[in-house]
Design a protein around this motif. Structure first.
Motif, PDB file in Angstrom:
ATOM      1  N   GLY A  94       0.867  -1.192   0.351  1.00 23.37           N
ATOM      2  CA  GLY A  94      -0.181   0.038  -0.173  1.00 23.37           C
ATOM      3  C   GLY A  94       0.933   1.137   0.343  1.00 23.37           C
ATOM      4  O   GLY A  94       0.913   2.205  -0.737  1.00 23.37           O
ATOM      5  N   TRP A 130      -5.477  -2.071   0.561  1.00 22.57           N
ATOM      6  CA  TRP A 130      -4.097  -1.458  -0.255  1.00 22.57           C
ATOM      7  C   TRP A 130      -4.383  -0.402  -0.743  1.00 22.57           C
ATOM      8  O   TRP A 130      -3.375   0.782  -0.916  1.00 22.57           O
ATOM      9  CB  TRP A 130      -4.267  -3.011  -1.936  1.00 22.57           C
ATOM     10  CG  TRP A 130      -2.594  -1.958  -2.048  1.00 22.57           C
ATOM     11  CD1 TRP A 130      -1.698  -2.278  -2.415  1.00 22.57           C
ATOM     12  CD2 TRP A 130      -3.185  -2.348  -3.547  1.00 22.57           C
ATOM     13  NE1 TRP A 130      -0.454  -2.665  -3.265  1.00 22.57           N
ATOM     14  CE2 TRP A 130      -2.240  -2.010  -4.416  1.00 22.57           C
ATOM     15  CE3 TRP A 130      -4.428  -1.672  -4.751  1.00 22.57           C
ATOM     16  CZ2 TRP A 130      -1.708  -1.801  -5.521  1.00 22.57           C
ATOM     17  CZ3 TRP A 130      -4.259  -1.243  -5.652  1.00 22.57           C
ATOM     18  CH2 TRP A 130      -2.869  -1.501  -6.542  1.00 22.57           C
ATOM     19  N   LEU A 161       0.683  -6.937  -3.918  1.00 24.46           N
ATOM     20  CA  LEU A 161      -0.999  -7.076  -3.676  1.00 24.46           C
ATOM     21  C   LEU A 161      -0.813  -8.078  -4.208  1.00 24.46           C
ATOM     22  O   LEU A 161      -1.438  -9.361  -2.456  1.00 24.46           O
ATOM     23  CB  LEU A 161      -1.320  -6.377  -4.696  1.00 24.46           C
ATOM     24  CG  LEU A 161      -3.050  -6.561  -4.035  1.00 24.46           C
ATOM     25  CD1 LEU A 161      -3.987  -6.821  -2.558  1.00 24.46           C
ATOM     26  CD2 LEU A 161      -3.548  -5.527  -5.583  1.00 24.46           C
TER      27      LEU A 161
END
Length: 107
Positions: A10, A62, A46
């Motif tokens: 993120g 995220w 991710l």
């Protein structure tokens, strides 16, 4: 470990989004390289995190981390104006991310 990877991913989302903005349509080499590297690492992280974290939760967290940090960075650098309303909205976004983490652990 998946949550750490997701959080780092993120943060990298905010890096690539900010670099993309500074690349002026990918015409500046250094921001374009930072964009490309951060994008690959962010997406890879991710994907790795989504092995253990449900897709909806992982994606929302995220995006939330990336969006909040991108706006904060823009305000800190003066690219966007700082307002109390923006700060409150970012706090709400962070609160939602925390809520998703907490409810994701319960199921």
């Amino acid at each position: 470990m998946s949550w750490v990877v997701l959080i780092v991913s993120g943060v990298l989302e905010a890096v690539w989004a900010s670099a993309l903005g500074r690349s002026e349509g990918l015409s500046k080499p250094l921001p374009s390289i930072v964009f490309a590297v951060a994008l690959v690492l962010s997406m890879g992280g991710l994907a790795l995190a989504m092995r253990e974290i449900p897709t909806g939760t992982a994606y929302a967290i995220w995006v939330g981390i990336g969006a909040a940090l991108t706006v904060i960075w823009a305000m800190v650098t003066g690219a966007e104006p700082f307002t109390i309303v923006r700060l409150l909205l970012i706090a709400g976004l962070v609160g939602c991310v925390i809520g998703l983490k907490l409810t994701g652990d319960a199921s």
